[in-house]
Motif scaffolding. Structure first.
Motif, PDB file in Angstrom:
ATOM      1  N   GLN A 185     -13.857  -9.929  10.431  1.00  9.32           N
ATOM      2  CA  GLN A 185     -13.470  -9.613   8.833  1.00  9.32           C
ATOM      3  C   GLN A 185     -12.541  -8.789   8.731  1.00  9.32           C
ATOM      4  N   ALA A 186     -11.733  -8.940   7.527  1.00  8.70           N
ATOM      5  CA  ALA A 186     -10.592  -8.072   7.163  1.00  8.70           C
ATOM      6  C   ALA A 186     -10.925  -7.224   6.142  1.00  8.70           C
ATOM      7  N   PHE A 187     -10.401  -6.032   6.029  1.00  9.43           N
ATOM      8  CA  PHE A 187     -10.739  -5.144   4.922  1.00  9.43           C
ATOM      9  C   PHE A 187      -9.630  -3.960   4.844  1.00  9.43           C
ATOM     10  N   ASN A 188      -9.915  -3.138   3.733  1.00 16.64           N
ATOM     11  CA  ASN A 188      -8.673  -1.972   3.631  1.00 16.64           C
ATOM     12  C   ASN A 188      -7.363  -2.516   3.453  1.00 16.64           C
ATOM     13  N   GLY A 189      -7.272  -3.583   2.794  1.00 16.82           N
ATOM     14  CA  GLY A 189      -5.799  -3.959   2.496  1.00 16.82           C
ATOM     15  C   GLY A 189      -5.168  -3.181   1.080  1.00 16.82           C
ATOM     16  N   ASN A 190      -4.111  -2.751   1.401  1.00 15.08           N
ATOM     17  CA  ASN A 190      -3.364  -1.626   0.239  1.00 15.08           C
ATOM     18  C   ASN A 190      -1.893  -2.169   0.354  1.00 15.08           C
ATOM     19  N   ILE A 191      -1.228  -1.669  -0.785  1.00 18.06           N
ATOM     20  CA  ILE A 191       0.045  -1.631  -0.953  1.00 18.06           C
ATOM     21  C   ILE A 191       0.565  -0.304  -1.192  1.00 18.06           C
ATOM     22  N   SER A 192       1.894   0.126  -0.756  1.00 17.94           N
ATOM     23  CA  SER A 192       2.413   1.470  -1.181  1.00 17.94           C
ATOM     24  C   SER A 192       2.743   1.767  -2.508  1.00 17.94           C
ATOM     25  N   SER A 193       2.855   0.572  -3.221  1.00 17.03           N
ATOM     26  CA  SER A 193       3.300   0.841  -4.624  1.00 17.03           C
ATOM     27  C   SER A 193       2.822  -0.382  -5.594  1.00 17.03           C
ATOM     28  N   THR A 194       2.346  -0.237  -6.661  1.00 15.66           N
ATOM     29  CA  THR A 194       2.204  -1.487  -7.412  1.00 15.66           C
ATOM     30  C   THR A 194       3.131  -1.559  -8.463  1.00 15.66           C
ATOM     31  N   TYR A 195       4.145  -0.856  -8.642  1.00 15.56           N
ATOM     32  CA  TYR A 195       5.190  -0.868  -9.766  1.00 15.56           C
ATOM     33  C   TYR A 195       6.609  -0.648  -9.037  1.00 15.56           C
ATOM     34  N   ILE A 196       7.210  -1.852  -8.449  1.00 20.87           N
ATOM     35  CA  ILE A 196       8.073  -2.227  -7.632  1.00 20.87           C
ATOM     36  C   ILE A 196       9.392  -2.522  -8.519  1.00 20.87           C
ATOM     37  N   VAL A 197      10.600  -1.720  -8.069  1.00 20.08           N
ATOM     38  CA  VAL A 197      11.911  -2.188  -8.370  1.00 20.08           C
ATOM     39  C   VAL A 197      12.403  -3.476  -7.512  1.00 20.08           C
ATOM     40  N   ARG A 198      12.804  -4.363  -7.984  1.00 18.37           N
ATOM     41  CA  ARG A 198      13.334  -5.527  -7.162  1.00 18.37           C
ATOM     42  C   ARG A 198      14.223  -5.080  -6.009  1.00 18.37           C
ATOM     43  N   GLY A 199      14.156  -5.318  -4.887  1.00 16.24           N
ATOM     44  CA  GLY A 199      15.077  -4.770  -3.866  1.00 16.24           C
ATOM     45  C   GLY A 199      14.535  -3.899  -2.963  1.00 16.24           C
ATOM     46  N   ASP A 200      13.356  -3.182  -3.478  1.00 13.48           N
ATOM     47  CA  ASP A 200      12.781  -2.010  -2.959  1.00 13.48           C
ATOM     48  C   ASP A 200      12.055  -2.581  -1.767  1.00 13.48           C
ATOM     49  N   THR A 201      12.216  -1.617  -0.721  1.00 12.75           N
ATOM     50  CA  THR A 201      11.232  -1.786   0.643  1.00 12.75           C
ATOM     51  C   THR A 201       9.745  -1.329   0.321  1.00 12.75           C
ATOM     52  N   ILE A 202       8.922  -2.402   0.332  1.00 12.04           N
ATOM     53  CA  ILE A 202       7.602  -1.806   0.291  1.00 12.04           C
ATOM     54  C   ILE A 202       6.616  -2.102   1.515  1.00 12.04           C
ATOM     55  N   SER A 203       5.570  -1.361   1.672  1.00 14.01           N
ATOM     56  CA  SER A 203       4.846  -1.436   2.671  1.00 14.01           C
ATOM     57  C   SER A 203       3.237  -1.913   2.298  1.00 14.01           C
ATOM     58  N   PHE A 204       2.871  -2.677   3.340  1.00 20.16           N
ATOM     59  CA  PHE A 204       1.681  -3.324   3.092  1.00 20.16           C
ATOM     60  C   PHE A 204       0.645  -2.878   4.324  1.00 20.16           C
ATOM     61  N   TYR A 205      -0.488  -2.770   4.088  1.00 20.99           N
ATOM     62  CA  TYR A 205      -1.501  -2.300   5.198  1.00 20.99           C
ATOM     63  C   TYR A 205      -2.794  -3.022   5.119  1.00 20.99           C
ATOM     64  N   GLY A 206      -3.461  -3.103   6.160  1.00 16.76           N
ATOM     65  CA  GLY A 206      -4.818  -4.039   6.405  1.00 16.76           C
ATOM     66  C   GLY A 206      -5.355  -3.746   7.739  1.00 16.76           C
ATOM     67  N   THR A 207      -6.629  -4.021   7.522  1.00 19.57           N
ATOM     68  CA  THR A 207      -7.295  -3.784   9.165  1.00 19.57           C
ATOM     69  C   THR A 207      -8.326  -5.005   9.257  1.00 19.57           C
ATOM     70  N   VAL A 208      -8.294  -5.686  10.289  1.00 15.64           N
ATOM     71  CA  VAL A 208      -9.232  -6.550  11.029  1.00 15.64           C
ATOM     72  C   VAL A 208     -10.127  -6.150  12.096  1.00 15.64           C
ATOM     73  N   LEU A 209     -11.366  -6.697  11.742  1.00 19.09           N
ATOM     74  CA  LEU A 209     -12.254  -6.319  13.180  1.00 19.09           C
ATOM     75  C   LEU A 209     -13.069  -7.344  13.619  1.00 19.09           C
ATOM     76  N   ASN A 210     -13.127  -7.404  14.707  1.00 17.03           N
ATOM     77  CA  ASN A 210     -14.074  -8.544  15.604  1.00 17.03           C
ATOM     78  C   ASN A 210     -15.575  -7.969  15.878  1.00 17.03           C
TER      79      ASN A 210
END
Length: 210
Positions: A48-73
């Motif tokens: 199962q995967a969970f805790n997905g997140n994004i560093s910003s939901t208001y983005i200027v095109r060309g910005d570098t954005i971070s995405f996060y998530g966790t997967v568990l066995n």
């Protein structure tokens, strides 16, 4: 400087700002109707995967954005993580606007043992055209618990988060320019107000001295 002229200039600046801001907000609100995506479904209850997140939901095109998530066995077998992904789906279903961002998991970290978890991080430059999107964050994992095929473990998408509403703006587009003008004018208004307040305080202080 004539204080009357300064006050009139400040008033005109505030009125202009009140006109610009609502128009800017209206431009940013275009294409805001969410369209659910259901193409990424966890195929196993053991992984199962969970805790997905994004560093910003208001983005200027060309910005570098971070995405996060966790997967568990949760099981007792070794699984293999292939990649960590973020998919932008245009809310008005214009497929030309969709974008897929991905990072492959290196060989030293792709093994997901029994009871182990892995937190993925993806950083990428956002190139989507200006619009509103639903973002799905997911892992691609070889599901060793799926016995539906005799040719080895199938790779499935395990969703950490979906339908995250995101707005992308392009500062070179007409609405982006309007936003820039609005912000610049807001700064000018603040400077004028501070200048007027400074002149008023200076005048009162001078009168007290005399």
């Amino acid at each position: 400087m004539n204080s009357g002229i300064v006050k009139k200039t400040g008033l005109l600046a505030v009125l202009f700002l009140l006109v610009v801001i609502p128009f800017t907000n209206a431009s940013m609100a275009e294409n805001s109707t969410p369209v659910p995506t259901d193409n990424h479904i966890n195929q196993s209850n053991v992984i199962q995967a969970f805790n997905g997140n994004i560093s910003s939901t208001y983005i200027v095109r060309g910005d570098t954005i971070s995405f996060y998530g966790t997967v568990l066995n949760y099981g007792d077998l070794n699984a293999t993580i292939l990649s960590f992904n973020a998919e932008f789906v245009h809310q008005e279903e214009n497929d030309r606007f969709n974008r897929h961002y991905s990072v492959s998991i290196d060989a030293d970290h792709r093994n997901l043992g029994p009871g182990e978890s892995f937190t993925g991080t993806l950083r990428d430059e956002i190139t989507n055209p200006q619009s509103s999107y639903n973002v799905t964050i997911y892992f691609v994992v070889e599901d060793v618990y799926d016995a539906s095929t005799e040719f080895g473990a199938p790779a499935w998408n395990f969703t950490a988060a979906e339908n995250i509403a995101v707005t992308v703006i392009d500062i070179t587009s007409p609405s982006g320019i309007i936003i820039g003008v609005g912000v610049s004018f807001a700064v000018i208004v603040v400077v004028i107000v501070i200048f007027i307040l400074y002149g008023w305080l200076k005048e009162r202080f001078t009168k007290r001295k005399h």
